[in-house]
Each structure stands twice: as C-alpha cells, then as structure tokens.
Design a protein around this motif. Structure first.
Motif, PDB file in Angstrom:
ATOM      1  N   LEU A 242      -4.439   0.830  -0.661  1.00 51.14           N
ATOM      2  CA  LEU A 242      -4.340  -0.303  -1.576  1.00 51.14           C
ATOM      3  C   LEU A 242      -5.574  -0.405  -2.468  1.00 51.14           C
ATOM      4  N   HIS A 243      -6.728  -0.086  -1.910  1.00 53.28           N
ATOM      5  CA  HIS A 243      -8.001  -0.212  -2.637  1.00 53.28           C
ATOM      6  C   HIS A 243      -8.772   1.094  -2.508  1.00 53.28           C
TER       7      HIS A 243
ATOM      8  N   ASN B 206     -10.956   2.527  -4.087  1.00 52.68           N
ATOM      9  CA  ASN B 206     -12.382   2.592  -4.417  1.00 52.68           C
ATOM     10  C   ASN B 206     -13.268   1.808  -3.467  1.00 52.68           C
ATOM     11  N   TRP B 207     -12.690   1.140  -2.512  1.00 53.59           N
ATOM     12  CA  TRP B 207     -13.524   0.388  -1.573  1.00 53.59           C
ATOM     13  C   TRP B 207     -14.284   1.345  -0.664  1.00 53.59           C
TER      14      TRP B 207
ATOM     15  N   SER C 253       0.836  -1.202   0.000  1.00 52.78           N
ATOM     16  CA  SER C 253       0.000   0.000   0.000  1.00 52.78           C
ATOM     17  C   SER C 253       0.865   1.243   0.000  1.00 52.78           C
TER      18      SER C 253
ATOM     19  N   VAL D 226     -14.253  -9.440  -4.495  1.00 52.64           N
ATOM     20  CA  VAL D 226     -13.142  -8.510  -4.715  1.00 52.64           C
ATOM     21  C   VAL D 226     -11.846  -9.297  -4.956  1.00 52.64           C
TER      22      VAL D 226
ATOM     23  N   ILE E 103     -14.296  -1.970   3.448  1.00 54.67           N
ATOM     24  CA  ILE E 103     -13.047  -2.032   4.226  1.00 54.67           C
ATOM     25  C   ILE E 103     -13.317  -2.663   5.590  1.00 54.67           C
TER      26      ILE E 103
ATOM     27  N   ALA F 225      -6.126  -7.117   3.378  1.00 53.19           N
ATOM     28  CA  ALA F 225      -5.731  -6.615   2.056  1.00 53.19           C
ATOM     29  C   ALA F 225      -6.391  -7.434   0.952  1.00 53.19           C
ATOM     30  N   ASP F 226      -6.699  -8.693   1.243  1.00 52.19           N
ATOM     31  CA  ASP F 226      -7.219  -9.599   0.215  1.00 52.19           C
ATOM     32  C   ASP F 226      -8.271 -10.531   0.806  1.00 52.19           C
TER      33      ASP F 226
ATOM     34  N   VAL G 106      -5.380  -0.204   3.893  1.00 51.21           N
ATOM     35  CA  VAL G 106      -6.339  -0.863   2.995  1.00 51.21           C
ATOM     36  C   VAL G 106      -6.894   0.152   1.996  1.00 51.21           C
ATOM     37  N   LYS G 107      -7.162   1.350   2.498  1.00 49.05           N
ATOM     38  CA  LYS G 107      -7.691   2.412   1.627  1.00 49.05           C
ATOM     39  C   LYS G 107      -6.669   2.789   0.544  1.00 49.05           C
TER      40      LYS G 107
ATOM     41  N   ASP H  59     -20.675  -5.465   1.224  1.00 47.82           N
ATOM     42  CA  ASP H  59     -20.588  -4.028   0.960  1.00 47.82           C
ATOM     43  C   ASP H  59     -21.902  -3.352   1.334  1.00 47.82           C
TER      44      ASP H  59
END
Ligand SMILES: *[C@@H]1O[C@H](CO)[C@@H](O)[C@H](O)[C@H]1NC(C)=O
Ligand SMILES: *[C@@H]1O[C@H](CO)[C@@H](O)[C@H](O)[C@H]1NC(C)=O
Ligand SMILES: *[C@@H]1O[C@H](CO)[C@@H](O)[C@H](O)[C@H]1NC(C)=O
Ligand SMILES: *[C@@H]1O[C@H](CO)[C@@H](O)[C@H](O)[C@H]1NC(C)=O
Ligand SMILES: *[C@@H]1O[C@H](CO)[C@@H](O)[C@H](O)[C@H]1NC(C)=O
Ligand SMILES: *[C@@H]1O[C@H](CO)[C@@H](O)[C@H](O)[C@H]1NC(C)=O
Ligand SMILES: *[C@@H]1O[C@H](CO)[C@@H](O)[C@H](O)[C@H]1NC(C)=O
Ligand SMILES: *[C@@H]1O[C@H](CO)[C@@H](O)[C@H](O)[C@H]1NC(C)=O
Length: 655
Positions: free
Chosen positions: A473-474, A476-477, A69, A596, A482, A526-527, A470-471, A533
């Motif tokens: 790294l992703h 758009n989540w 990240s 995801v 998250i 992270a994965d 996490v944000k 959601d």
C-alpha cells in the motif's frame, strides 16, 4: 502413560501446560506451589484461517487493507525456516502478478526439488543453507526415507506452515481431521515468497547462526522486502561474538521448535508427576530408584549434589536416576554429570537449573531431564521424605504450544530487552494460537497437508503478511515507518474491547512488556496518521548511543562515521514508545513525528500520566501542512517517587 495425557505445553507467554486430567487431579494440580491457575478447557468451533477475520482482514469485506493493497501484490516475503513443500496448493500461483523485475534471487534444484517445476510466480526463490549446521552437528544428515532433503524441500512442516501463513495463496475447502472446513490463505495472498531453508529437521528443527547470516546476506542481495523469521536467538549481536557462544552454545536450538516444548514427565513414587524438559527420545525408564548424591562428596560438603562435581563412588547409582543442581549456564555441567552417572551405571539424570538458560540434550538416548530449581527442590523434598524414593521418566513429547497473545519477535530482539532496557520489547502481538496452515505431509501433526499449530512461530508470519500488505500500500515507507504504523495503531484491548491478560493469570493485565504496542490492527496500520520514522542516521546514532566506537560503527556501515561529541541518549532513538528504565528527577527526550495522513492536520497532545509522574510535551499542538511534514517535540517526564518502584505505563493520545 503420563505423556499421552499431555496436550500442549506453554512456554513463552507463560509457563504452563494443557493436559487430560480428572477433576481431582486438576484440583491437586491447582494446589501445587508454583501453579497459578488451573482452568477447564472449552470447545470452540474451529475456523480455518479465522485469525485474519479476527484481525479485520476478511476477504469478503471490500474495504480493508487486504483489498486496498491488492493483497500484497508485488511484495516479496523472504521466509527463513525449514523450507517448503512445493506441491502444497498454497504455493500455486494462479492470479499472481509477474515476478518483480528487481528480483535477483535464485531457485536452486536439489534433492526432490526441481527449480523448473517447483518455483513459480508464488515461490520465486528457494535456497538452502546447511554448512553451518553440519559444522556443529558433526555428522552427516540422515537423508534416507524422506527424513530430510538436501534441497529447499521441507521435511519438518514448520517452514511450509509459516510461509503459508505469511503469503500463501487462497485454497478453498480445507479441513483438518474433519474439524472444520473453509479456506486457508496467507496474510498477503498475492505476495511472492522467497524461501531460505536454514533450519533442519533434527531434534525438531535446528538452525545454525552461520547459515542464517548467510541467508540474510543473500536475501538482502536478492531484493526481499520483508523477512519472516520464526527462529529464536538466532542473530548474533554486532557487539560481541564471544557473547554469542555464551547464549547459544553449539547449536542454537533456535527454532521452530523451541516454541514447541519438549516435555518430559517425571513421575515420582508418590504418583506425583512433574514436568521437565528434555530431548529424550529413548524408551521410558520405568519406576526405579532415585538418588540425590549428598553423601558422595568427601572433599567439600557444600558441593553435594552439584552436577559438575558429582562424586558417585560411594552411593549406589547403578540402575538409578540421579538428581543434581547446577548454576552453570553452559552445557558442560549436564554433559559432565551425565558421563559420571552413566559410568556409575545410572540410567537417567535430572538436572535442576535456571529455566532461562537454553535447553540442552545429552548425547544418545540417555535421559537428561531439565527442571527448574523449584521442581528440583520438590523432587529433593520427596527424596528426603521417603525411605526408598522412586521415579519414572517418560520420553519427551514434542508439543506445540502457547496460548493467547504471544510475544512477537521482530528479528532484532524479543522479550525483555536486556541489551538496551530503554528500548521496549516485544514490539507487537499477533495471533499465534491454533493457526491452520499448510504443512509438509511428513509432519506428524499434519492431516492432508494442513496442520494447526500455535506459538510465536505462528505469530511472526502474521506480522510478516501484514507488513507485506502495508508495504504494498505504501511502497515508499521505510521499515521504521511501517513498524511505527503497526505499533501505534495496535489494540490494547482485544477487538471485542476486552482487556488483554498476561501470564495466564486473570489477575494480571497485560502491559507493554507483555504485548508491546498491543495486538496488531492491520487496517489501522494502513492509515496511522503519524509515524516515528528512522533512517540510516538514526540507526548510526543508536549505535553511538550504545557506546560503540567510531571504528566499530564504520566497519559495520562501510562508511566513515564520527559520532557526535555530545553523548547521544538512547532515550532519543526515534521509536514509537518511550521506556525510561530509571527515572530520576526529570528527563527530557526528543521525538520527531512524520505526517503520513491528510496534508493539513492539527494534532493536540493529551496526557494521562500515571500517579506520581509528571509529563509535559512541547510543543503540545502539532500543525502539519503541505510544507511542514515533520515536527520534533520534547517530552519532559519527572517523578515524585523517591525510589524506583517499578515501571508505570502510560499511553499518550493525540486528537
Ligand atoms: C525438472 O523438470 C523439468 C520440467 O519438467 C524437466 O525437464 C527436468 O528434466 C527436471 N530436472 C530434473 C533434474 O529432474
Ligand atoms: C537413517 O534413517 C533410516 C530410516 O529411519 C534408518 O533406518 C537408518 O539407520 C538411519 N541411518 C543412520 C546412519 O542413522
Ligand atoms: C470439499 O471437500 C470434501 C472432502 O474433501 C468434498 O466431499 C466436498 O465435495 C468438497 N466441497 C467442495 C465445495 O469442493
Ligand atoms: C500409585 O498409583 C498406583 C496405580 O494407580 C497404585 O497402585 C499405588 O498404590 C499408588 N501409590 C501411591 C503411593 O499412591
Ligand atoms: C566411601 O565411604 C567410605 C566410608 O564412608 C570411606 O571410607 C571412603 O573413603 C569413601 N570412598 C570414596 C571413594 O569416596
Ligand atoms: C573500538 O571498539 C572495538 C570493539 O569494541 C575495540 O576492539 C577497539 O579497540 C575500539 N577502538 C578504539 C579506537 O577505541
Ligand atoms: C535530583 O534532584 C536533587 C534535588 O533537587 C539533586 O540534588 C540531584 O543532584 C538531582 N539528581 C540528578 C541526577 O539530576
Ligand atoms: C505551513 O505552516 C508554516 C508554519 O505555520 C507556514 O509558515 C507555511 O506558510 C505553511 N505552508 C503552507 C503551504 O500553508
């Protein structure tokens, strides 16, 4: 003195304390009713910010979320706390990316705080909020001799500590009282920080809800990605403003320091020391008479010893300490009783009350020590057991404390969820014990600008830092995605595979009411493969299910909302957990899961329900491909239990 022997008090995860005791004292303590367990302390080598290694975020290992990240690069963490000590090396900005262009916040100069020099690429914003506080405090804040600063500068140290834990920069070669040395860093060392000082260094740290709400307002405007609040009971509910007063009369002694306990030893004439809570900073009250006014009420014998109706005329109170009981939740009982006792020449008050109610202090240096009913009853038995009962009251010690696996507050709620029992709280657990981070040089617990602190306050910025990673790294989540990622990947054993215990008792394994999803597992988050959601519609449905009406919801959302005519069930809120407070016959709930992970993936449901509970999932195979990213499924849960015998826990697995 007893207070010098206290080392820590533990208040939230369980109720207890650490103290320097002889073997026989420890044995005696263990025999007291209400004491679950006494265990000896043992020495562990202090590892500076070891908590990150514990969580699998070693800065030395190349393949973890920290590196993937880019250490939270570009994410903005807002910290609502006591401000920051800007000179601390953890707030230096070497190696940081530019201030994100979407940032609309401000850095405000003030007392010993110069926006030009004290904000940088690490600390990109700093504001402070005091009006709500002053309105409640009713007197000017003493700002002489560095007691407080009318600026973002942190006199207390708590805010510096939490900000440093969430997003502090790397600082090498830090040692604390010679105990250890190593590097200190935040969870997301490359994230930016926006400081919102909403708590003031009075009585250990107080924050007014009006100030907090204003800071929320600003932070949303400013463009903060992650908000970190180590503050208790701070958020008034949308539902009912009056109710807020009920919970948090006057000040919200939120804070920071509510997870420090204010412990006041009460030593009885038989040399037994019991622990009360108080904000009593005056001088010790040496051994003196102790009275329980049972003979004083000549109008209603049942009112004997009731704090709010004390009648002391007929017993000699002068120079003595009075014990009374109350079932009132408001501050009034204590204030009324303390006035009556003071007028009668008493020198102290011990109030036995429900321990779940907030901690209140009396005015000035008059000691009003709170105990729970059990300790109150012990004191009463002591009074009745002896001809001339005596007591000694020692001043409160502010003690940080809380052992393993603290409960973590997402700002919405914490602890058992009384508002919506069908929504599991807490959400997740993070380290909160012996966290070394920066502090204000004015912090008495600090040494060389660093301090080791423990408590939920320290867990929260761990989660904030991980959320920032996490944000990053992703990007758009959604917040719900998250949160789901953190919860579904959490460890239900500790990383070494040992079970997690709760309530300080090895007899009781921790359950989801203790740790939510479990101990946060950043690399897992992270994965997560799949996430539960939620978007605006889901939150509106939640409000509909909570029986708020259309006009109320419309006012909140600033759009015209019409709840569906068929009643929505709170059980269907798309959370990564299912909590059914009273399962009768058969209940069917719906969840929608979003892929995801790899585009083409097949998941098969594995069910291991507790005894007496039947669970079926339909469909029980979920096949995702490049066009099918979301799948809804139904879970039907039924029971053979005739009566509600409590909660059973079951963690579903997917292969
Ligand atoms: C703030 O710092 C800048 C740069 O050092 C300086 O020019 C300015 O005078 C300072 N402002 C105040 C109010 O001290
Ligand atoms: C403010 O604090 C200073 C330093 O502790 C003290 O001397 C002074 O009396 C305090 N002022 C007030 C108004 O309490
Ligand atoms: C670390 O700090 C100590 C004392 O502050 C100092 O003596 C030592 O040289 C420092 N080590 C490094 C590698 O900077
Ligand atoms: C309490 O402790 C003091 C000092 O250790 C001792 O003198 C006294 O006799 C003790 N009292 C009781 C009732 O044990
Ligand atoms: C005090 O006690 C005496 C004797 O018990 C009684 O006559 C009197 O009314 C009491 N006074 C008050 C104010 O309670
Ligand atoms: C909606 O709820 C609010 C607050 O609970 C209440 O004041 C209002 O009367 C309700 N409106 C309707 C139309 O029921
Ligand atoms: C539960 O099942 C019993 C027996 O089948 C039935 O009488 C009862 O109405 C059911 N209760 C609910 C809440 O569905
Ligand atoms: C995805 O799966 C659905 C349902 O099995 C199927 O209709 C669709 O063609 C698949 N899409 C792709 C791109 O394979």
């Amino acid at each position: 003195m007893a207070s010098d022997l206290m080392v820590y008090s533990y208040k939230h995860g369980f109720s207890g304390f650490a103290a320097k005791l002889t073997k026989s004292q420890a044995q005696k303590l263990a025999e007291l009713p209400g004491v679950v367990l006494v265990i000896p302390n043992s020495l562990h080598k202090l590892q500076t910010t070891r908590s990150w290694d514990f969580l699998g975020l070693s800065s030395h290992s190349p393949n973890n979320i920290l590196h993937n990240s880019n250490m939270g690069d570009g994410v903005i963490i807002g910290v609502f706390d006591t401000g920051l000590w800007p000179e601390s090396r953890v707030f230096r900005d070497e190696g940081l990316g530019p201030v994100p262009s979407r940032w609309k916040g401000a850095c405000k100069s003030g007392d010993k705080f110069n926006a030009t020099t004290h904000c940088n690429k690490k600390v990109i914003g700093a504001r402070w909020y005091i009006n709500g506080f002053l309105a409640e405090y009713g007197q000017p804040l003493n700002t002489s001799e560095g007691q407080e600063y009318l600026s973002p500068r942190d006199a207390n140290g708590h805010g510096t500590h939490t900000a440093s834990t969430a997003g502090g920069s790397f600082v090498g070669n830090v040692s604390y009282k010679g105990l250890g040395s190593g590097s200190v860093r935040g969870g997301a060392p490359h994230a930016h920080l926006a400081i919102y000082k909403v708590c003031w260094d009075v009585l250990g740290g107080l924050c007014a809800s009006a100030d907090i709400l204003k800071a929320f307002d600003d932070a949303i405007h400013d463009g903060v990605d992650v908000l970190s609040l180590s503050i208790q009971s701070s958020i008034p509910r949308f539902s009912d403003v009056d109710e807020r007063d009920g919970h948090c009369n006057g000040f919200i002694p939120c804070s920071s320091t509510m997870d420090r306990a204010f412990l006041s030893p009460i030593t009885l004439g038989n040399n037994k020391t019991l622990l009360g809570q108080a904000i009593f900073t005056g001088k010790e009250i040496g051994f003196t008479g102790l009275v329980y006014p049972e003979s004083s009420t000549d109008f209603d014998p049942k009112a004997a010893g009731i704090c709010e109706v004390l009648l002391l005329n007929n017993i000699s109170v002068s120079g003595k300490v009075v014990l009374c009981f109350t079932s009132m939740t408001r501050r009034t009982a204590m204030l009324v009783a303390s006035e009556i006792v003071q007028e009668a020449g008493g020198v102290g008050l011990i109030v036995a009350k429900n321990p779940n109610d907030a901690l209140y202090s009396c005015d000035g240096d008059f000691p009003c020590i709170e105990v729970d009913y059990e300790i109150g009853t012990k004191i009463l038995f002591y009074i009745r057991s002896t001809r001339s009962p005596l007591v000694k009251l020692s001043p409160s010690k502010t003690i940080v404390g809380k052992p393993v696996s603290p409960k973590v507050a997402y700002f919405s709620s914490r602890g058992p969820n009384s508002i919506a029992p069908a929504i599991l709280k807490p959400d997740i657990t993070a380290p909160g014990v012996n966290i070394l981070a920066a502090t204000s040089p004015l912090d008495l617990l600090g040494d060389g600008g660093y301090a080791i602190k423990s408590g939920t306050s320290m867990s929260t910025p761990h989660i904030s830092g991980i959320v920032a990673l996490v944000k990053a790294l992703h990007p758009n989540w959604s917040p719900a995605a998250i949160k789901s990622a953190l919860i579904t990947t959490a460890w239900q054993t500790d990383p070494s595979g040992l079970p997690i215990f709760a309530e300080g008792s090895p007899q009781k394994l921790a359950n989801p009411f203790d740790f939510g999803g479990g101990i946060v597992n950043p690399n897992g988050a992270a994965d997560p493969g799949l996430v539960y959601d939620m978007g605006t519609t889901d939150y509106i449905h939640y409000l509909c299910a909570m029986a708020y009406n259309n006009s109320a919801i419309s006012r909140l959302t600033l759009q015209s909302i019409v709840c569906p005519s068929t009643k929505l069930s709170i059980l269907d809120v798309n959370l990564p957990s299912i909590t059914i407070p009273s399962l009768r016959n058969s209940t069917t709930i719906t969840r929608t899961i979003t892929n995801v992970g790899a585009l083409k993936t097949k998941y098969r449901v594995v069910i291991e329900p507790p005894i007496g509970i039947m669970v079926s999932v339909n469909p029980d195979v979920l096949v995702f491909n490049s066009t099918i990213k979301k799948i809804s499924f139904k879970v039907t849960i039924s029971t053979t239990h005739k009566v509600n015998t409590g909660y059973y826990y079951w963690k579903p697995n997917v292969d």
